[in-house]
Design an enzyme around this catalytic site. Structure first.
Site, short mmCIF file in Angstrom:
data_model
loop_
_atom_site.label_atom_id
_atom_site.label_comp_id
_atom_site.label_asym_id
_atom_site.label_seq_id
_atom_site.Cartn_x
_atom_site.Cartn_y
_atom_site.Cartn_z
N VAL A 76 0.86 -1.18 0.00
CA VAL A 76 0.00 0.00 0.00
C VAL A 76 0.89 1.23 0.00
CG1 VAL A 76 -1.72 1.32 1.30
CG2 VAL A 76 -1.91 -1.16 1.15
N ALA B 282 4.52 4.10 2.92
CA ALA B 282 4.03 2.88 2.30
C ALA B 282 4.20 1.73 3.28
CB ALA B 282 4.81 2.58 1.03
N LYS B 283 3.63 0.59 2.99
CA LYS B 283 3.88 -0.61 3.79
C LYS B 283 3.51 -1.82 2.97
CE LYS B 283 5.22 -1.59 8.05
NZ LYS B 283 6.09 -0.80 8.93
N GLY B 284 4.12 -2.96 3.31
CA GLY B 284 3.80 -4.19 2.61
C GLY B 284 3.63 -5.33 3.58
#
Ligand code: NAD
Length: 420
Positions: free
Chosen positions: A62, A107-109
């Site tokens: 995201v 962001a992050k995953g």
């Protein structure tokens, strides 16, 4: 009827945003824009397992906001990952990078998996395939992943290699948190835990206290929790409780952090069975032990409406992302407990990641002393700004930190304008 607490991390992130945005004079469109992630990517992909079978995995990346620079944020491997969790974590990254003033967005995953049940070879194939799936949307000027829960320098090395293979050249700046011999930065590994301590010491000093003789409890004994505990000991603080996913240990005379770590290393990274301290049951009750400093450094939603009233610490310094719910925040504030919010307390990692990225671009490697000197400077400055605003506005430190961060991202957005 008993109130049900909303524990959805994405909705919690939005509530925290609203609480601060209410105090800022934002245009209605700006409010909507800043609350919404730019891009939510979900991928489903197959991985060959060691027994010859093929298993499907789901992963997310995201990208919340890039008004101030490339998207930046960690990648976690966990059976509990959800799109809403990743969306919350991505937005917290936007506010964190803005608060400590590094030129990144958020962001992050996450990949839904249980790494404790996978072999190293399976983890490598899963990491490489996930990297390939998201390779169109990452890059050193686009989006730069980093380690988070259950990911480390090895995982980052596989990501670096996979991305570089696709580009047919080495692209060291595509991830941070790499080993020092592969473009990593000295001091990155300990940076988050170190930052937690630097900020905790700032808060302690502001209350007219000295660190020597204070006690601390740390929840989570991974990258953040271990380094925070270790560095607190260097400051003269006594660690009386530590927990991890398997157990919680307690010793009012002080736990030997290095000895506990040595034990965990030989025991699949777990403290279960460690015999030099009492084991506390249920392990969550370690949060309620009487101590000066409490450092949640595990996961979200650990201090909730249910247990906030039982917290006896004077300072809660959030090593983890999102450990305290908004209802718990209110209870702790009313009890006079000083809560240092995640976007400030655990920002050491992303600051060191920024230094790593700069070193990669410049093809340089800075000395450890240079990294930690610059790191401490940035952290102390962000802490001072937050504390000053909290006092001026008579709000808790989380609201103050969000006000600073949202203000900066809004200013960048307004000045860039809306395309086209
Ligand atoms: P990690 O995987 O290295 O360690 C996580 C630790 O938490 C492990 O010891 C695990 O056993 C423990 N844990 C898991 N569930 C638990 C539970 N229910 N009760 C007690 N302990 C539990 O992860 P990490 O990198 O140390 O990250 C921890 C937190 O810090 C996360 O919220 C992460 O998002 C945040 N964070 C990490 C970094 C970083 O640089 N690694 C930076 C900023 C924030």
């Amino acid at each position: 009827m008993k109130k049900m607490e909303n524990l959805n991390p994405y909705q919690i992130a939005q509530m925290q945003f609203d609480r601060a945005a209410d105090k800022l004079d934002l245009e209605p469109w700006m409010r909507e824009f800043l609350k919404t992630p730019d891009r939510n990517v979900s991928v489903d992909f197959p991985v060959k397992m060691d027994d010859g079978s093929v298993k499907m995995f789901t992963g997310y990346r995201v990208q919340h906001n890039n008004s101030r620079g490339p998207y930046k944020g960690g990648l976690r491997f966990s059976p509990k990952v959800s799109l809403d969790e990743v969306r919350a974590l991505a937005s917290w990254m936007t506010w964190k990078t803005a608060l400590v003033d590094v030129p990144f967005g958020g962001a992050k995953g996450g990949v839904l998996c249980d790494p404790s049940k996978m072999s190293r070879a399976e983890l490598e194939r899963m990491t490489r395939r996930f990297t390939y799936e998201i390779s169109d949307i990452i890059g050193p000027d686009v989006d730069i992943p980093a380690p988070d829960v259950n990911t480390d320098a090895q995982v980052m090395s596989w990501m670096l290699d996979t991305y570089s293979m696709g580009q047919r050249r080495d692209v060291f700046g595509v991830v941070t948190g790499k080993p020092t011999f592969l473009g990593g930065s000295h001091g990155r590994d300990e940076a988050t835990g170190r930052g937690v301590v630097v900020i905790a010491m700032g808060a302690v000093k502001d209350e007219g206290l000295e660190p020597k003789g204070l006690t601390a409890v740390v929840q989570g004994f991974g990258n953040v929790g271990y380094h925070a505990a270790r560095i607190l000991v260097e400051k003269g603080v006594k660690i009386i409780g530590i927990s991890d996913i398997s157990t919680a240990i307690y010793n009012p005379d002080g736990i030997d952090v290095e000895d506990a770590k040595k034990y965990a290393k030989k025991n699949k990274l777990l403290l279960e069975g460690y015999d030099k301290a009492e084991h506390v049951s249920p392990k969550e009750s370690i949060l309620e032990v009487k101590t000066d400093i409490l450092i949640p450094a595990a996961l979200e939603n650990q201090i909730t409406m249910e247990n906030a009233g039982d917290i006896k610490a004077r300072f809660v310094v959030e090593g983890a992302n999102g450990p305290t719910t908004p209802d718990a925040d209110r209870i702790l504030y009313e009890k006079g407990i000083i809560v240092v919010p995640d976007i400030l307390a655990n920002a050491g990692g992303v600051i060191a990641s920024y230094f790593e990225w700069v070193q990669n671009i410049q093809r340089e490697q800075w000395a450890y002393e240079t990294v930690v000197g610059k790191l401490d400077e940035k952290l102390i400055s962000a802490y001072r700004n937050t504390r000053n605003l909290a006092e001026k506005e008579k709000v808790d430190m989380r609201t103050a930190a969000y006000m600073i961060a949202i203000g900066r991202v809004a200013e960048a957005t307004r000045t860039r304008g809306i395309f086209p």
